[in-house]
Motif scaffolding. Structure first.
Motif, PDB file in Angstrom:
ATOM      1  N   MET A 162       0.982  -1.190   0.019  1.00 54.06           N
ATOM      2  CA  MET A 162       0.065   0.070   0.068  1.00 54.06           C
ATOM      3  C   MET A 162       0.665   1.144   0.120  1.00 54.06           C
ATOM      4  SD  MET A 162      -3.193   0.833   2.595  1.00 54.06           S
ATOM      5  CE  MET A 162      -2.312   0.666   4.072  1.00 54.06           C
ATOM      6  N   SER A 163       2.100   1.125   0.676  1.00 53.41           N
ATOM      7  CA  SER A 163       2.916   2.297   0.670  1.00 53.41           C
ATOM      8  C   SER A 163       3.588   2.514  -0.684  1.00 53.41           C
ATOM      9  CB  SER A 163       3.828   2.138   1.595  1.00 53.41           C
ATOM     10  OG  SER A 163       4.980   3.107   1.559  1.00 53.41           O
ATOM     11  N   GLY A 164       3.690   1.418  -1.425  1.00 52.70           N
ATOM     12  CA  GLY A 164       4.253   1.602  -2.691  1.00 52.70           C
ATOM     13  C   GLY A 164       3.106   2.310  -3.724  1.00 52.70           C
ATOM     14  N   ASP A 165       1.744   2.006  -3.574  1.00 50.30           N
ATOM     15  CA  ASP A 165       0.525   2.344  -4.045  1.00 50.30           C
ATOM     16  C   ASP A 165       0.534   3.961  -3.996  1.00 50.30           C
ATOM     17  OD1 ASP A 165       0.215  -0.125  -5.252  1.00 50.30           O
ATOM     18  OD2 ASP A 165      -1.089  -0.584  -3.724  1.00 50.30           O
ATOM     19  N   ILE A 166       0.900   4.356  -2.569  1.00 53.19           N
ATOM     20  CA  ILE A 166       0.697   5.756  -2.269  1.00 53.19           C
ATOM     21  C   ILE A 166       1.903   6.555  -2.924  1.00 53.19           C
ATOM     22  CG2 ILE A 166       0.896   7.356  -0.456  1.00 53.19           C
ATOM     23  CD1 ILE A 166      -0.519   5.281   1.422  1.00 53.19           C
ATOM     24  N   ASP A 167       3.131   6.031  -3.124  1.00 55.34           N
ATOM     25  CA  ASP A 167       4.075   6.611  -3.597  1.00 55.34           C
ATOM     26  C   ASP A 167       4.013   6.793  -5.186  1.00 55.34           C
ATOM     27  OD1 ASP A 167       5.586   6.802  -1.398  1.00 55.34           O
ATOM     28  OD2 ASP A 167       6.626   5.132  -1.516  1.00 55.34           O
ATOM     29  N   SER A 168       3.181   5.873  -5.798  1.00 54.77           N
ATOM     30  CA  SER A 168       2.801   5.918  -7.250  1.00 54.77           C
ATOM     31  C   SER A 168       1.779   6.889  -7.664  1.00 54.77           C
ATOM     32  CB  SER A 168       2.583   4.542  -8.015  1.00 54.77           C
ATOM     33  OG  SER A 168       1.295   4.197  -7.252  1.00 54.77           O
ATOM     34  N   PHE A 169       1.019   7.605  -6.554  1.00 54.87           N
ATOM     35  CA  PHE A 169       0.146   8.278  -6.877  1.00 54.87           C
ATOM     36  C   PHE A 169       0.606   9.412  -7.858  1.00 54.87           C
ATOM     37  CE2 PHE A 169      -2.824   7.455  -2.967  1.00 54.87           C
ATOM     38  CZ  PHE A 169      -3.074   6.298  -3.339  1.00 54.87           C
ATOM     39  N   GLN A 170      -0.242   9.876  -8.710  1.00 56.77           N
ATOM     40  CA  GLN A 170       0.045  11.092  -9.520  1.00 56.77           C
ATOM     41  C   GLN A 170      -0.110  12.396  -8.757  1.00 56.77           C
ATOM     42  OE1 GLN A 170      -0.570  10.627 -13.828  1.00 56.77           O
ATOM     43  NE2 GLN A 170      -1.559   8.838 -13.197  1.00 56.77           N
ATOM     44  N   ARG A 171       0.617  13.646  -8.573  1.00 62.19           N
ATOM     45  CA  ARG A 171       0.450  14.697  -7.855  1.00 62.19           C
ATOM     46  C   ARG A 171       0.503  16.126  -8.629  1.00 62.19           C
ATOM     47  NH1 ARG A 171       2.639  10.848  -4.733  1.00 62.19           N
ATOM     48  NH2 ARG A 171       1.760  10.272  -2.766  1.00 62.19           N
TER      49      ARG A 171
END
Length: 297
Positions: A42-51
């Motif tokens: 899940m932490s990897g998913d959060i890091d992959s968010f587009q910002r």
């Protein structure tokens, strides 16, 4: 010499207690491992968010599907947005995409990011979308798939593994402990002592009484006395009969039987009648010393 009897082993084996403990330990470790793995993913998913920084504009490369817009700022997991923020999303054709409020509370704080779910939207085709933002500084808009399913799935799987392992391990451990305790008590009591004296069977009926042999017949009486010589003046004296013979001896009874009754002894002979006197005549001279016979007139 005292013979030593080896003691029977206690059943079940003590290894079952170890097995139960291992099941619990391995289950807890597995649950923790699943939880850690899930949160790392899940932490990897959060890091992959587009910002996109606020205020500002940015392009998002999106595939068809559902997405969530998060506001990231310090204290996002415990407080609301510090000030109002406006966002707008347009598809590759320049058409505005419908954005709706997020219906539940969802926050995260992993990998140096702390955010709160604010909006949700859906795109029907893949492409490059444009996100425009306005508002105060120190806020970042992050776009990605919802974390709700990942969080719930990770927590449920970890709890299921942990609880099932604990229940199964406790069942094995407690069963082994209880059964071993019962077996140990039986061995402590030892084998039972010798039985008490038994009771004999009912007394059998006695045999049939025998009958004693009958008494023998009585002896016959002795013969009667001979007729004595005639007395003086022709009067004879009757002789005495002999005594009766003794009765025969009674027979002996058989075991437990009454003796047979003996026949009565024979009766003695009766006195025989005196013989008739001889005709008158001169009697024999009396023996010496006898008195003189009386004179008849």
């Amino acid at each position: 010499m005292v013979q030593h009897t080896p003691q029977a082993p206690v059943r079940p084996s003590g290894w079952w207690i170890v097995v139960g403990a291992l099941v619990i330990v391995l289950g807890v470790i597995s649950a923790v491992a699943v939880g850690v793995t899930g949160f790392v993913r899940m932490s990897g998913d959060i890091d992959s968010f587009q910002r996109v920084e606020v205020p500002g504009s940015g392009e998002l490369d999106l595939d068809a599907g559902d997405y969530t817009i998060y506001f990231e700022y310090p204290g996002a997991s415990s407080a609301g947005t510090p000030e109002s923020v406006w966002v707008a999303l347009t598809d590759p054709a320049g058409e505005e995409v419908l954005i709706e409020d997020y219906s539940s509370r969802q926050t995260y704080g992993l990998g140096g990011h702390e955010g709160r779910a604010i909006f949700t939207f859906r795109v029907d085709e893949s492409g490059v979308y444009t996100l425009d933002t306005e508002g105060g500084p120190n806020i970042t808009v992050a776009v990605g798939h919802s974390l709700g399913s990942s969080i719930v799935g990770t927590v449920l799987i970890a709890l299921a593994i942990g609880l099932i392992s604990v229940f199964v391990g406790l069942a094995i451990l407690l069963t082994a402990v209880i059964r071993r305790s019962r077996a140990r008590r039986k061995l402590t009591r030892g084998p039972g002592g010798p039985g008490g004296p038994g009771f004999g069977g009912p007394v059998g009926p006695g045999g049939e009484s025998g009958f004693g042999a009958p008494f023998g017949p009585g002896g016959s009486g002795g013969p009667g006395g001979y007729v004595g010589p005639g007395g003086p003046a022709g009067v004879g004296r009757g002789g005495y009969g002999g005594p009766g013979g003794p009765g025969g001896q009674g027979g002996f009874g058989g075991p437990y039987g009454p003796g047979g009754q003996g026949d009565p002894g024979g009766s003695g002979g009766s006195f025989g009648p005196g013989g008739p006197g001889r005709p008158e005549g001169p009697g024999a001279p009396p023996p010496t010393g006898w008195p003189a016979p009386p004179q008849h007139p």
